[in-house]
Scaffold this motif. Structure first.
Motif, PDB file in Angstrom:
ATOM      1  N   GLY A 187      -0.886   6.968  -8.477  1.00 50.57           N
ATOM      2  CA  GLY A 187       0.183   6.502  -9.734  1.00 50.57           C
ATOM      3  C   GLY A 187       0.420   7.149 -10.986  1.00 50.57           C
ATOM      4  O   GLY A 187       0.665   6.707 -12.173  1.00 50.57           O
ATOM      5  N   TRP A 239       5.493  -1.246  -9.659  1.00 52.65           N
ATOM      6  CA  TRP A 239       5.227  -1.410 -11.098  1.00 52.65           C
ATOM      7  C   TRP A 239       4.464  -2.913 -11.069  1.00 52.65           C
ATOM      8  O   TRP A 239       3.597  -3.102 -12.397  1.00 52.65           O
ATOM      9  N   SER A 240       4.258  -3.559 -10.188  1.00 53.99           N
ATOM     10  CA  SER A 240       3.698  -4.794 -10.793  1.00 53.99           C
ATOM     11  C   SER A 240       3.102  -5.146  -9.120  1.00 53.99           C
ATOM     12  O   SER A 240       3.256  -3.457  -7.293  1.00 53.99           O
ATOM     13  N   LYS A 265       1.598  -0.661  -2.143  1.00 56.40           N
ATOM     14  CA  LYS A 265       0.839  -1.574  -3.082  1.00 56.40           C
ATOM     15  C   LYS A 265       1.217  -0.761  -4.440  1.00 56.40           C
ATOM     16  O   LYS A 265       1.909  -0.080  -4.630  1.00 56.40           O
ATOM     17  N   LYS A 266       0.872  -2.262  -5.244  1.00 58.22           N
ATOM     18  CA  LYS A 266       0.526  -1.888  -6.649  1.00 58.22           C
ATOM     19  C   LYS A 266      -0.016  -0.682  -7.569  1.00 58.22           C
ATOM     20  O   LYS A 266      -1.249  -0.064  -6.782  1.00 58.22           O
ATOM     21  N   GLY A 267       1.140  -0.234  -8.253  1.00 59.52           N
ATOM     22  CA  GLY A 267       0.539   1.000  -8.937  1.00 59.52           C
ATOM     23  C   GLY A 267       0.595   2.136  -8.277  1.00 59.52           C
ATOM     24  O   GLY A 267       0.086   3.321  -8.413  1.00 59.52           O
ATOM     25  N   THR A 268       1.399   2.555  -7.054  1.00 61.61           N
ATOM     26  CA  THR A 268       1.803   3.431  -5.907  1.00 61.61           C
ATOM     27  C   THR A 268       3.129   3.756  -5.944  1.00 61.61           C
ATOM     28  O   THR A 268       3.907   2.761  -6.462  1.00 61.61           O
TER      29      THR A 268
END
Ligand code: SF4
Ligand code: SF4
Lengths: 436, 312
Positions: B179, B196-197, B219-222
């Motif tokens: 990320g 972002w979330s 997926k979150k943060g990717t």
């Protein structure tokens, strides 16, 4: 030449330079910094919990305040190498009282530079992937390598010259250093003051001084390449390495000037950090500001002359668009006004120097922001098919809190280092007074 | 042109993917027995009387009772390592015919739906081009990831989370991505989006096993982006945007076979690009995209009719 200092004179110097417990102001300062840090920690907790959603960054401006802050820290950290290494190699002795504070600033800044990068990651828990799957072709890996190297070299450059002073600290069991005796013992137990140890240590210091210069140049050049290796208007520049290095030297020197002033005031060190030091640093600052101004002209004039499509949109925004006020203020505050102030002898007195130093540091911070954010706002293909909020960027409170917390944290580290260790090298000062 | 089109259509295995796969499975049964290929092995199957038309391996159209068709099981999930290598012998390419685009955004909604993309994000963006310039004609330009041959995003990724496969597809492994968003800064086509979330997904989607060919679940943060529907192409089918566009704007194919198709028409890629003066975006950057554009000449729709769909 040898004029022996009497024992009392030596004791006087030691007494002057030993670390001191915090006074009222010191306590308030530390408390205030801690509060800001805690606020940052809380904001980061929120970010971990809800994701980077809590920031104002979005798909277009995907790097914002954190990355500007990172570049700022890397810039500030460069000063360690300037004051300790470059001046030392140039055989400048007046800088001795400044070396330690410069190294402390360098260490604190580089620590928080590394930290803020991790904070910026969407998946900080996967940090180890960088080592498990790292690919050398990515400028991020270069950055990891040089930042780590720079951190350790700086640490050694702080540590080795500290050894003789630790002896002194251990010998003087006054209240100020009592609580840290264990630490001193741990750090310097092996230091027996033998000539052999002295020889090895001074040799090591010379070697470190020479190695740290290329490493320091690398760390900031590589940081500039994080930007320059991408296809972005405003970053696509061959000037970036030199531009960043010169800016970093300026920012770092500004920070040292500020620290000099504060430490001198707080510890009444007028005898050691004299007006002469301010005068000399003032000259250096003018020189560096001119250099940075020169690279700025290179950076903006050439693309502005051609006004290629992508660059044109970017530069128009900077020169007379939404960013104009910020852009021109920054140029004025971080370069032009300090130059004008400091070319005059009157301007190189401590107080005006302090103000100029603050301006340089604040300007340097804003300059980084102006380098990072507007470029993200001007991609090659127009911003499209995204919610309106994606097209602007103003950091959220969490971002401000985290960035503020990191700045406060760096200041806190510097404050604590100053509290625990002599901010002016005692042994070196005594030695120099002897030979003077 | 249309003659060659028809010839090609019959040759195109991956067009009629589903039907071919069905015949394939029946044919496979046939190989193992000396019976008539369409006599069921399992005698208990009763003909339903409902016939379906199929294309035999000889190119003849045959009719087979529906009850004799066996459902083709879904492709077994492929391993991460396979997904990283890609499909041997293929080199995927896309052609976007700008003269046909009316900014309907069916491609976008199909893509968003199939990949469960989050609100506000799009892997396909339809740009309104040339509106500002004084004497030029405006047109709609759909844009996906260009699957560059020299992809700047892959160059800068520190952990090999975004990678290029032998078949030309650039994918992201969301299980590895840290990320850092360096790839987003590096991509000159602004095609990457970031989670972002925590993505909002239904239970069953969220619990599917992650596969970088489907990019599901996000997926979150990717980072996410167009994946050329690598899972579909592995099955021999067209990407979702291609089949979703009613105007046949998108053509997809294999450069090694030198053919591209939008499902209804098939062209020889090299001829199409040569005859219609195909080009690529931001060619001067040296990224060597695998998405080609046909200039918006003789447009099928006036620019204005697509305007109501534009989200700016
Ligand atoms: S278009 Fe962007 S994301 Fe896609 S391969 Fe090229 S550089 Fe990477
Ligand atoms: S965000 Fe993920 S895919 Fe992009 S460069 Fe960083 S690690 Fe690689």
């Amino acid at each position: 030449m040898e004029n022996e200092l009497t024992v009392t004179e030596e004791q006087k110097i030691i007494a002057d330079l030993l670390p001191r417990p915090f006074g009222r102001a010191g306590k308030i300062w530390v408390a205030a910094l801690s509060v800001v840090c805690l606020l940052g920690v809380f904001a980061y907790y929120r970010q971990l919990r809800y994701g980077l959603q809590v920031t104002a960054m979005r798909d277009y401006v995907s790097w914002g305040l954190y990355i500007s802050n990172f570049v700022f820290f890397v810039a500030i950290s460069l000063v360690g190498s300037l004051i300790t290494a470059i001046l030392r190699i140039a055989n400048v002795t007046w800088s001795t009282p400044l070396t330690r504070i410069a190294e402390m600033i360098a260490i604190a800044a580089i620590m928080f530079a590394a930290m803020i990068i991790v904070i910026d990651m969407g998946r900080p828990e996967r940090l180890l992937n960088v080592f498990a799957h790292g690919r050398i072709q990515s400028p991020i890996i270069w950055d990891v390598v040089v930042i780590t190297t720079y951190f350790f070299v700086s640490l050694l450059l702080l540590y080795l010259p500290l050894l003789p002073d630790i002896q002194i600290l251990r010998a003087h069991q006054v209240a100020a250093v009592k609580p840290f005796q264990k630490l001193y013992k741990f750090m310097g137990a092996f230091w027996k003051k033998t000539p052999e140890q002295h020889r090895i240590s001074s040799k090591a210091i010379s070697i470190l001084c020479i190695t740290i210069i290329p490493v320091a140049f690398c760390i900031h050049t590589v940081t500039s390449w994080l930007f320059a290796t991408t296809f972005r208007p405003g970053w696509d520049s061959t000037n970036f390495g030199a531009y960043f290095i010169s800016g970093a030297f300026l920012a770092g020197s500004g920070a040292v000037v500020v620290a000099m002033f504060v430490v001198r005031k707080a510890y009444q060190l007028d005898k050691y950090i004299t007006d002469v030091h301010f005068d000399k640093m003032g000259r250096i600052l003018v020189l560096l500001a001119l250099l940075y101004l020169y690279f700025n002209v290179n950076e903006y004039l050439v693309p502005a002359f051609k006004m290629k499509e992508g660059e044109g949109a970017h530069l128009n925004q900077l020169f007379r668009g939404d960013w104009a006020l910020k852009f021109w203020t920054t140029i004025l505050v971080s370069m032009v006004i300090p130059i004008v102030m400091l070319v005059f002898k009157k301007g190189r007195k401590p107080l005006p120097m302090f103000i100029a130093g603050l301006m340089v540091v604040a300007g340097a911070w804003f300059k980084r922001y102006i380098i990072v954010v507007p470029s993200m706002l001007h991609p090659f293909l127009p911003m499209h098919d995204v919610p309106a909020s994606y097209k602007y960027y103003f950091p959220s409170w969490e971002e401000w809190a985290i960035a503020g917390g990191s700045l406060a944290g760096a200041l806190l580290v510097i404050t604590l280092l100053v509290r625990i260790f002599p901010v002016i090298p005692i042994r070196e000062t005594i030695d120099e007074m002897k030979t003077d | 042109m249309s003659n060659s089109t028809n010839e090609l259509t019959s040759r195109r295995a991956f067009l009629s993917g589903a039907a071919m796969a069905a015949v394939g499975s029946v044919a496979a049964i046939a190989c193992n027995s000396n019976k008539h290929p369409f006599t069921p092995e399992d005698e208990s199957v009763v003909p339903s009387g409902e016939k379906v038309k199929l294309l035999s391996v000889n190119g003849d159209v045959i009719e087979v009772d529906k009850a004799f068709l066996k459902p083709v099981p879904d492709m077994p999930p492929i391993s991460n390592d396979e997904a990283r290598v890609g499909i041997a012998g293929k080199k995927f390419v896309m052609v976007i015919d700008l003269s046909r685009c009316k900014n309907l955004k069916k491609c976008q909604s199909a893509c968003n739906h199939m990949h469960h993309i989050q609100d506000g994000q799009n892997w396909i963006k339809v740009y309104a081009m040339g509106e500002e310039a004084e004497h030029t004609a405006p047109y709609w330009q759909p844009t996906t990831c260009m699957h560059c041959d020299v992809p700047p995003c892959v160059k800068v990724c520190p952990v090999d989370a975004t990678f290029k496969r032998q078949d030309g597809v650039v994918l992201i492994d969301s299980d590895r991505c840290i990320g850092c968003r360096f790839c987003m800064a590096a991509c000159p086509y602004s095609t990457r989006v970031f989670n972002w979330s925590e993505p909002v997904l239904t239970e069953d989607v969220a619990s599917t096993h992650y596969n970088c060919e489907t990019s599901v679940p996000q997926k979150k943060g990717t980072v996410g982006k167009c994946d050329f529907c690598a899972d579909m192409t592995r099955k021999g089918e067209l990407p979702h945007c291609v089949s979703a566009c009613p105007n046949g704007v998108f053509f997809f194919g294999d450069i090694n076979e030198d053919s591209v198709s939008n499902g209804a028409e098939t062209f020889r890629f090299s001829e199409l690009i040569r005859d219609k003066a195909g080009y690529r975006l931001l060619e001067d950057l040296g990224t060597h995209p695998n998405v080609y554009y046909l200039p918006p000449v003789n447009r099928n729709f006036p620019f204005e009719v697509g305007k109501e769909n534009d989200k700016g």
